[in-house]
Motif scaffolding. Sequence first.
Motif, PDB file in Angstrom:
ATOM      1  N   HIS A   5       0.843  -1.199   0.000  1.00 21.22           N
ATOM      2  CA  HIS A   5       0.000   0.000   0.000  1.00 21.22           C
ATOM      3  C   HIS A   5       0.877   1.248   0.000  1.00 21.22           C
ATOM      4  O   HIS A   5       2.020   1.209   0.460  1.00 21.22           O
ATOM      5  CB  HIS A   5      -0.899  -0.001   1.240  1.00 21.22           C
ATOM      6  CG  HIS A   5      -1.822  -1.173   1.298  1.00 21.22           C
ATOM      7  ND1 HIS A   5      -2.967  -1.254   0.536  1.00 21.22           N
ATOM      8  CD2 HIS A   5      -1.758  -2.331   2.001  1.00 21.22           C
ATOM      9  CE1 HIS A   5      -3.573  -2.397   0.778  1.00 21.22           C
ATOM     10  NE2 HIS A   5      -2.861  -3.080   1.666  1.00 21.22           N
ATOM     11  N   ALA A  24      -7.032   9.811   0.954  1.00 20.10           N
ATOM     12  CA  ALA A  24      -7.929   9.208  -0.034  1.00 20.10           C
ATOM     13  C   ALA A  24      -8.180  10.184  -1.185  1.00 20.10           C
ATOM     14  O   ALA A  24      -8.173   9.793  -2.354  1.00 20.10           O
ATOM     15  CB  ALA A  24      -9.247   8.812   0.624  1.00 20.10           C
ATOM     16  N   ASN A  27      -5.667  10.283  -3.824  1.00 24.65           N
ATOM     17  CA  ASN A  27      -5.561   9.045  -4.605  1.00 24.65           C
ATOM     18  C   ASN A  27      -4.551   8.050  -4.045  1.00 24.65           C
ATOM     19  O   ASN A  27      -3.975   7.275  -4.794  1.00 24.65           O
ATOM     20  CB  ASN A  27      -5.174   9.365  -6.050  1.00 24.65           C
ATOM     21  CG  ASN A  27      -6.335   9.101  -6.960  1.00 24.65           C
ATOM     22  OD1 ASN A  27      -7.357   8.567  -6.508  1.00 24.65           O
ATOM     23  ND2 ASN A  27      -6.192   9.442  -8.229  1.00 24.65           N
ATOM     24  N   ALA A  29      -5.292   5.739  -1.799  1.00 18.72           N
ATOM     25  CA  ALA A  29      -6.029   4.539  -1.373  1.00 18.72           C
ATOM     26  C   ALA A  29      -5.579   4.054   0.013  1.00 18.72           C
ATOM     27  O   ALA A  29      -5.091   2.941   0.175  1.00 18.72           O
ATOM     28  CB  ALA A  29      -5.833   3.427  -2.411  1.00 18.72           C
ATOM     29  N   GLY A  75     -13.102   6.461  -0.505  1.00 15.29           N
ATOM     30  CA  GLY A  75     -12.455   5.186  -0.812  1.00 15.29           C
ATOM     31  C   GLY A  75     -11.453   4.689   0.221  1.00 15.29           C
ATOM     32  O   GLY A  75     -10.730   3.729  -0.035  1.00 15.29           O
TER      33      GLY A  75
END
Length: 316
Positions: A5, A24, A27, A29, A75
């Motif tokens: 990640h 988030a 971008n 995640a 997200g």
Amino acid sequence: MAELHEVIIIGGGPAGLTAAIYAARANLAPVIIEGYAAGGQLMITTDVENYPGFPEGVQGPELMELFRGQAERFGAQLITADVSRIDVSASPFGVWTDGEEYRAKSVIIATGASARWLGLESETRLRGYGVSSCATCDGFFFRDRELVVVGGGDTAMEEALFLARIASKVTVVHRRDEFRASRIMAERVIAHPKIAVRWNAEVERVIGDDVVESVEVRDTVTGAVEVIPTAAVFVAIGHSPNTELFINQIEVDGAGYIVTNGTRTSVDGVFACGDVQDAIYRQAITASGSGCMAAMDAERWLDSSAHESSTTQHHA
Ligand SMILES: Cc1cc2nc3c(=O)[nH]c(=O)nc-3n(C[C@H](O)[C@H](O)[C@H](O)COP(=O)(O)OP(=O)(O)OC[C@H]3O[C@@H](n4cnc5c(N)ncnc54)[C@H](O)[C@@H]3O)c2cc1C
């Protein structure tokens, strides 16, 4: 190896969830391992009246539900588990919960702090109903009332002086015959016309059915018991940052708080925000503010050319 990640956030209070919203929306995640105490300290309080944007006030758990929803909307992946181990000795960093291993290029620590309590059953029962650990948060609810502060260090002095501006009278209950606090703070408290000190006294019981009505204290020298009427009890005997996981891997100060420069820790690529690195302000808004900073710092660190060249294998 586990999936890699960009960023893992440890802690799901105001700091971690704000970091999640920013990460988030950048971008990245983010994965947030929020712990079993998801939502953090505000989950155990009732009215929050000083969080901007809520002129009528908001319940602590409701506010944290809004934070979570906002993070999820962009997200962020929330995992309700406690982290049991981390390894930040080499990149990518490793984070473990009981059943899972996670890998990330950067880590944001937002594990918060816990107030120390006296450990009385009556204190736990009336927490949020007159028993508090935060004068800045709850003092205003007790304007022009008589209040009790328990403790003898600098925090207790600060709480007493703050409350003296709001209350009709403040009694500081301390179990010794002198304060541990710095001399200047102690002198201010002792000289204050609205503050009385009950030396050599230990709180035995907080009295009240639904709300605090008084405290029962025992004299540590004579054993005599006395009841002090009060609308609230502010327990100011210290805070413990939740940093056991990071000891020997990330620099902490003498009291256990993570040492930060901005939000950077002693380990490149590991950032910290909120109460876990802040012994001074300890508010939801300051925790959120530093959560925003940590996410922006992590994002810039991930983008930096120095980091690109050292971890090119992670960038597709
Ligand atoms: C009773 C009370 C009333 C308060 N009232 C107010 C108020 O009115 N206004 C205000 O501004 N502030 C208030 N505060 C202070 C405010 O709650 C804190 O400053 C704020 O919550 C700090 O946010 P944080 O995200 O740094 O940490 P916390 O809120 O402490 O959150 C820590 C998070 O880390 C997680 N965690 C810890 N260890 C692990 C682990 N090993 N693995 C995974 N996750 C972990 C926990 O589950 C939690 O999600 C109050 C505090 C208390 C205790």
